[in-house]
Enzyme design. Structure first.
Site, PDB file in Angstrom:
ATOM      1  N   GLY A   1       0.956  -1.036   0.133  1.00 32.58           N
ATOM      2  CA  GLY A   1       0.209  -0.462   0.398  1.00 32.58           C
ATOM      3  C   GLY A   1       0.963   1.050   0.099  1.00 32.58           C
ATOM      4  N   HIS A   2       1.924   1.173   1.089  1.00 40.20           N
ATOM      5  CA  HIS A   2       2.982   2.027   0.783  1.00 40.20           C
ATOM      6  C   HIS A   2       3.461   2.614  -0.579  1.00 40.20           C
ATOM      7  CE1 HIS A   2       2.469   1.137   5.658  1.00 40.20           C
ATOM      8  NE2 HIS A   2       2.262   2.977   5.059  1.00 40.20           N
TER       9      HIS A   2
END
Ligand code: PAF
Length: 282
Positions: free
Chosen positions: A38-39
């Site tokens: 996600g990051h």
């Protein structure tokens, strides 16, 4: 090669000043570490639209509701720096607590309205901590663009509001949630789920997507949400702290004709999971 770690503001200032002088744009991806895909999607978005990219890693004590939760938050700095290596970010900024909140620090940024419901109601003070640290990090990094995930929908709306209200010269870039194959939204907290709980956790996105679809097809919202809540609790996800439809921007009551969002927070295996999806009201 791992991402270059910078710990002092003086060192960061020297870099950002030289970039600004050269007319380069700066993107920032604020994180608390324990990085996952996600990051990385935020990092990819930043790399695609700015000349220089800073990832910040600071586990902000002011946004935790208990010292135990703060202590339990995963800290994996070396692995994070290694994971960022292939993305060739320009700096991984890992400030000491005293660099962010120096002796005598007395200012709190508070965003009225958006901070009150949902996460705000269940985590008193959380959003003041987030608003304060985000303001500090945006100023420290002199970012032209800042990248935030839609997974933390309420946080994203709060940051947009604060940037507009304080006339901060930065553009907020929302990025879609990244989901595992079973559609569980990626989160650093997922690491704390046991293997059995991790399997059960898929019931949360399933309930959200199914409810949003049913409501969009005209099914009564209150009835749909009551059924979803009961089904989650039967599957061992509970308590359900909230499962609500809100105005997508203000997080207040849905407004006719304006985008709405279905948001939830549930407990599973001692871990608090949050998620949200778009919903179309009749
Ligand atoms: O979303 C997060 O990881 C944090 O709330 C943030 C934005 C980095 C502020 O500490």
């Amino acid at each position: 090669m791992s991402a270059p770690i910078i710990r002092s503001l003086a060192e960061l200032n020297a870099l950002t000043q030289s970039w600004k002088r050269a007319g380069e744009t700066i993107g920032v991806v604020p994180t608390m570490g324990a990085l996952h895909d996600g990051h990385m999607s935020l990092v990819r978005a930043a790399k695609a639209s700015t000349d220089r990219v800073i990832v910040t890693l600071f586990v902000n004590p002011r946004q935790f509701n208990s010292p135990e939760d703060f202590a339990k938050y995963p800290r994996t700095e070396l692995a994070d720096a290694a994971l960022l290596g292939p993305y060739q970010v320009d700096a991984l900024f890992v400030p000491e607590g005293g660099e962010v909140y120096p002796e005598g620090h007395s200012t709190t940024v508070s965003v009225a309205g958006i901070s009150a419901p949902l996460e705000g109601a269940h985590r008193p003070g959380h959003f003041d901590g987030v608003a304060t640290v985000v303001t500090i990090l945006l100023n420290m990094t002199r970012a032209d663009r800042a990248f935030f995930g839609e997974k933390d929908w309420q946080q994203l709306q709060l940051v947009k509001r604060l940037v507009a209200d304080l006339r901060l010269p930065v553009e907020i870039m929302p990025c879609p949630s990244v989901r595992a194959e079973d559609r569980l939204a990626l989160s650093s907290r997922n690491q704390r789920l046991s293997p059995e709980a991790r399997v059960k956790a898929a019931a949360l996105p399933a309930a959200l997507f199914a409810s949003a679809e049913a409501i969009s097809q005209g099914k009564d919202a209150a009835e749909t949400l009551a059924e979803a809540r009961a089904s989650l609790e039967t599957r061992g996800l509970g308590p359900v702290e909230y499962l609500e439809i809100c105005d997508a921007e203000t997080l207040g009551l849905p407004r006719p004709g304006a985008p709405a969002r279905l948001l939830a927070a549930v407990w599973l295996d001692g871990v608090r999971l949050i998620d949200n999806v778009a919903v179309r009201l009749g």
